[in-house]
Write a protein that holds these residues in place. Structure first.
Motif, PDB file in Angstrom:
ATOM      1  N   GLN A  43       0.837  -1.206   0.000  1.00 47.81           N
ATOM      2  CA  GLN A  43       0.000   0.000   0.000  1.00 47.81           C
ATOM      3  C   GLN A  43       0.870   1.254   0.000  1.00 47.81           C
ATOM      4  O   GLN A  43       0.597   2.218  -0.727  1.00 47.81           O
ATOM      5  N   LEU A  44       1.924   1.233   0.819  1.00 51.28           N
ATOM      6  CA  LEU A  44       2.799   2.404   0.912  1.00 51.28           C
ATOM      7  C   LEU A  44       3.602   2.598  -0.372  1.00 51.28           C
ATOM      8  O   LEU A  44       3.796   3.729  -0.828  1.00 51.28           O
ATOM      9  N   HIS A  47       1.363   4.201  -2.807  1.00 50.00           N
ATOM     10  CA  HIS A  47       1.189   5.620  -2.467  1.00 50.00           C
ATOM     11  C   HIS A  47       2.409   6.431  -2.918  1.00 50.00           C
ATOM     12  O   HIS A  47       2.260   7.539  -3.443  1.00 50.00           O
ATOM     13  N   CYS A  48       3.599   5.878  -2.738  1.00 48.51           N
ATOM     14  CA  CYS A  48       4.827   6.549  -3.202  1.00 48.51           C
ATOM     15  C   CYS A  48       4.774   6.789  -4.706  1.00 48.51           C
ATOM     16  O   CYS A  48       5.090   7.885  -5.189  1.00 48.51           O
ATOM     17  N   ASP A  50       2.140   7.028  -6.563  1.00 41.59           N
ATOM     18  CA  ASP A  50       1.129   8.060  -6.829  1.00 41.59           C
ATOM     19  C   ASP A  50       1.681   9.459  -6.593  1.00 41.59           C
ATOM     20  O   ASP A  50       1.457  10.377  -7.393  1.00 41.59           O
ATOM     21  N   VAL A  51       2.396   9.626  -5.495  1.00 44.25           N
ATOM     22  CA  VAL A  51       2.971  10.942  -5.167  1.00 44.25           C
ATOM     23  C   VAL A  51       3.975  11.352  -6.236  1.00 44.25           C
ATOM     24  O   VAL A  51       3.976  12.498  -6.693  1.00 44.25           O
ATOM     25  N   GLU A  54       2.155  12.318  -9.403  1.00 40.70           N
ATOM     26  CA  GLU A  54       1.458  13.595  -9.223  1.00 40.70           C
ATOM     27  C   GLU A  54       2.412  14.787  -9.285  1.00 40.70           C
ATOM     28  O   GLU A  54       2.120  15.782  -9.935  1.00 40.70           O
ATOM     29  N   GLU A  68       5.771  13.353   2.841  1.00 44.21           N
ATOM     30  CA  GLU A  68       4.447  13.137   2.260  1.00 44.21           C
ATOM     31  C   GLU A  68       3.826  11.802   2.676  1.00 44.21           C
ATOM     32  O   GLU A  68       2.636  11.727   2.944  1.00 44.21           O
ATOM     33  N   ILE A  69       4.637  10.759   2.730  1.00 46.46           N
ATOM     34  CA  ILE A  69       4.066   9.429   2.984  1.00 46.46           C
ATOM     35  C   ILE A  69       4.045   9.022   4.458  1.00 46.46           C
ATOM     36  O   ILE A  69       3.303   8.113   4.822  1.00 46.46           O
ATOM     37  N   LYS A  72       0.529   8.940   6.213  1.00 46.35           N
ATOM     38  CA  LYS A  72      -0.301   7.864   5.663  1.00 46.35           C
ATOM     39  C   LYS A  72       0.246   6.508   6.089  1.00 46.35           C
ATOM     40  O   LYS A  72      -0.516   5.599   6.426  1.00 46.35           O
ATOM     41  N   LEU A  76      -1.849   3.698   8.158  1.00 46.01           N
ATOM     42  CA  LEU A  76      -2.159   2.412   7.542  1.00 46.01           C
ATOM     43  C   LEU A  76      -1.758   1.196   8.385  1.00 46.01           C
ATOM     44  O   LEU A  76      -2.152   0.078   8.076  1.00 46.01           O
TER      45      LEU A  76
END
Length: 99
Positions: A43-44, A47-48, A50-51, A54, A68-69, A72, A76
Motif C-alpha cells: 500500500q505504501l 502511495h509513493c 502516486d505521489v 502527481e 508526504e508518505i 499515511k 495504515l
C-alpha cells in the motif's frame, strides 16, 4: 521540566534495555514481517508511486517523499499490529525493567 527529564530518562533506560537484550531488533523484525503480511508495504509503495506521478519525478526529493508518505504510513498500520507489539513491549518491561 522535571517530569519531562524523568520521562526522557525512563525512555532512554527502556531503549537501552531493549538494545542490550536484543529485543529491539527482534521487535523490528516482527514489525517488518507483520507489515509485509498485512499488505502495508505494498500500500505504501503504491502511495509513493502516486505521489511521484502527481508531482513529477524531477520535482520530488527523498525528503519530500518521506514527509508526504509518513502520516499515511502511520495511519495504515493495522490496530491489531499496534496492539500486538504494545503487548509484547509491556510484557518485556514487566520482566526486565523496574520502574
Amino acid at each position: 521540566i522535571s517530569k519531562m527529564n524523568k520521562d526522557a530518562q525512563m525512555k532512554a533506560t527502556i531503549n537501552q534495555k531493549l538494545i542490550e537484550t536484543g529485543e529491539r531488533e527482534r521487535l523490528k523484525e516482527l514489525l517488518r514481517a507483520k507489515l509485509i503480511e498485512c499488505g502495508w508495504k505494498d500500500q505504501l509503495k503504491a502511495h509513493c508511486k502516486d505521489v511521484i506521478k502527481e508531482k513529477g519525478l524531477e520535482h520530488v526529493t527523498v525528503d519530500d517523499l518521506v514527509a508526504e508518505i509518513t502520516p499515511k504510513g502511520r495511519a495504515l498500520v493495522p490496530d491489531s499490529v499496534k496492539k500486538e507489539l504494545l503487548q509484547i513491549i509491556r510484557t518485556f518491561l514487566a520482566q526486565h525493567v523496574s520502574l
